[in-house]
Scaffold this active site. Structure first.
Site, short mmCIF file in Angstrom:
data_model
loop_
_atom_site.label_atom_id
_atom_site.label_comp_id
_atom_site.label_asym_id
_atom_site.label_seq_id
_atom_site.Cartn_x
_atom_site.Cartn_y
_atom_site.Cartn_z
CG HIS A 27 53.43 -51.63 3.82
ND1 HIS A 27 53.00 -52.14 5.03
CD2 HIS A 27 52.41 -51.84 2.94
CE1 HIS A 27 51.78 -52.63 4.89
NE2 HIS A 27 51.41 -52.47 3.63
CD GLU A 87 57.33 -50.06 6.79
OE1 GLU A 87 56.72 -50.57 7.75
OE2 GLU A 87 56.84 -49.17 6.07
CB ALA A 98 27.88 -24.35 -2.85
CB THR A 120 21.40 -34.67 -5.68
OG1 THR A 120 21.32 -33.95 -4.45
CG2 THR A 120 22.58 -34.14 -6.48
CG ASP A 153 21.56 -30.78 -9.71
OD1 ASP A 153 20.71 -29.95 -10.07
OD2 ASP A 153 22.12 -30.75 -8.60
CG LEU A 184 27.24 -38.03 -8.65
CD1 LEU A 184 26.54 -39.11 -7.83
CD2 LEU A 184 27.21 -36.70 -7.91
CD GLU A 199 30.14 -32.98 -4.04
OE1 GLU A 199 29.39 -32.65 -4.97
OE2 GLU A 199 31.37 -32.98 -4.13
NE ARG A 201 13.62 -35.99 2.30
CZ ARG A 201 12.55 -36.37 1.59
NH1 ARG A 201 12.53 -37.56 1.02
NH2 ARG A 201 11.53 -35.54 1.45
CB THR A 222 18.62 -32.51 7.27
OG1 THR A 222 18.60 -31.20 6.72
CG2 THR A 222 17.83 -32.51 8.58
#
Length: 367
Positions: free
Chosen positions: A54, A56, A158, A200, A204, A208, A299, A303, A306
């Protein structure tokens, strides 16, 4: 320069250190530390990733014996429990620091106010709250995850000036500008993973992936919502294990042979309940949380976006608005479904900002 302005200066330095690990510390927070003695910096550090020391502790090791009598500027309360690393509080108590300035209490129930209390009990002067707003912004993913145990959800889309995220054929390459797409890659780099719907993937065939050089070695998850396991075995994301883990959420009744072959290709198959043929989004977020995924970038497509909006499961949204008109009644938008009956029932953004990028306008808002 007054004492308070010096405190501000050193805490800002601690934040500049913490920022260097943005997107790499999950499920831990980004934390920076600066150790100061007689007005001179004698140690500094930041938490690089989960499992590593960490902030510190790194600062104390650099300072060595100079820690005694020094002031520590720390962006988040020191931990008091065993995790991937030992509790930091013990090293702090043994270091001989005289004063600790902490930006924020750690919201983790195992730590909250306990680290500061231990310091005070040992006679160390403790001050909390300096630049707290910066910490809440820097660690918004951590604050959500550690208190709710589900990831912080960012929606990204987009769209054209008339609100379309694709043409009626489903084609969406490219609505946004090259500059916006580069910004989108930076958004990916901040998160633990990306989430899309099966449409998607079918439309496409994306990888990813993360494409920025500085993201090399980052742990990355590619999440697909596919209620009936329609994903092709030849999908690009299944052929690129080195680009990140593939997690496929599906329904309770699936073709077992297809699931077996997907597992052989390296995908993790997670079955969750469905409602009216749609996967239950809350169950998906809970499963991601159990895997210590503290943030997810959604992304699309229409559907999926929404579903998150209708169920009020998103924390933030980025809209990349391009100066184009697509038109068409069948062209998808980011928020479909039944919609609201009256304007006063509309989903509102609590805070928002906008800026230009290339030819596009970017709107960022929080729900």
């Amino acid at each position: 320069m007054s004492r308070s302005s010096k405190d501000l200066e050193f805490m800002e330095m601690a934040y500049s250190l913490a920022e260097q690990a943005r997107g790499r510390t999950s499920p831990n927070p980004c934390v920076g530390a600066v150790l100061v003695k007689s007005g001179r910096i004698v140690g500094w550090g930041y938490h690089r990733e989960a499992g590593q020391p960490h902030a510190e502790i790194i600062a104390l090791e650099k300072a060595g014996a100079q820690s005694r009598g020094a002031t520590l500027y720390l962006t988040l309360e020191p931990c008091v429990h065993w995790g991937r690393t030992p509790p930091c509080i013990n090293r702090l108590l043994a270091s001989g620091v005289r004063r600790v300035v902490i930006s924020s209490y750690d919201p983790n129930p195992l730590v909250f106010r306990k680290g500061a209390a231990r310091l005070r009990e040992a006679g160390i002067q403790v001050e909390v709250g300096l630049l707290d707003h910066l910490n809440r912004k820097l660690n918004e993913f951590y604050f959500k995850y550690i208190t709710c145990r589900i990831p912080f959800v960012t929606l990204k889309a987009a769209l054209s000036l008339d609100g379309k995220i694709a043409a009626s054929s489903g084609d969406s390459r490219w609505i946004s500008s090259e500059e916006s797409r580069f910004f989108g890659q930076n958004l990916r780099a901040e998160h633990d993973g990306i989430l899309v719907g099966i449409n998607t993937v079918l439309q496409d065939d994306p990888e990813l992936s993360l494409r920025l050089p500085e993201t090399a070695g980052k742990k990355w998850r590619r999440v697909v919502l596919d209620a009936f396991l329609r994903i092709p075995l030849e999908a690009r994301l299944l052929k690129s294990r080195e680009l990140g883990q593939v997690i496929i959420f599906t329904g309770p009744e699936i073709p077992e042979e297809k699931a077996r072959r997907l597992r052989e290709l390296g995908a993790e198959i997670i079955q969750v309940p469905t409602s009216d043929g749609h996967l239950e989004m809350k169950a998906i977020l809970e499963e991601l949380g159990r895997r210590e995924i503290s943030s997810i970038l959604v992304e699309g497509g229409a559907r999926v976006l929404t579903s998150f909006l209708e169920q009020r499961l998103a924390d933030r949204i980025y809209l990349f608005i391009a100066p184009k008109l697509i038109g068409g009644e069948k062209s998808p938008t980011i928020f479909e479904g039944e919609g609201v009956a009256r304007i006063n029932a509309a989903l509102r953004l609590k805070t928002h900002r906008h800026f230009s990028l290339g030819r596009d306008i970017i709107v960022e808002g929080y729900f």
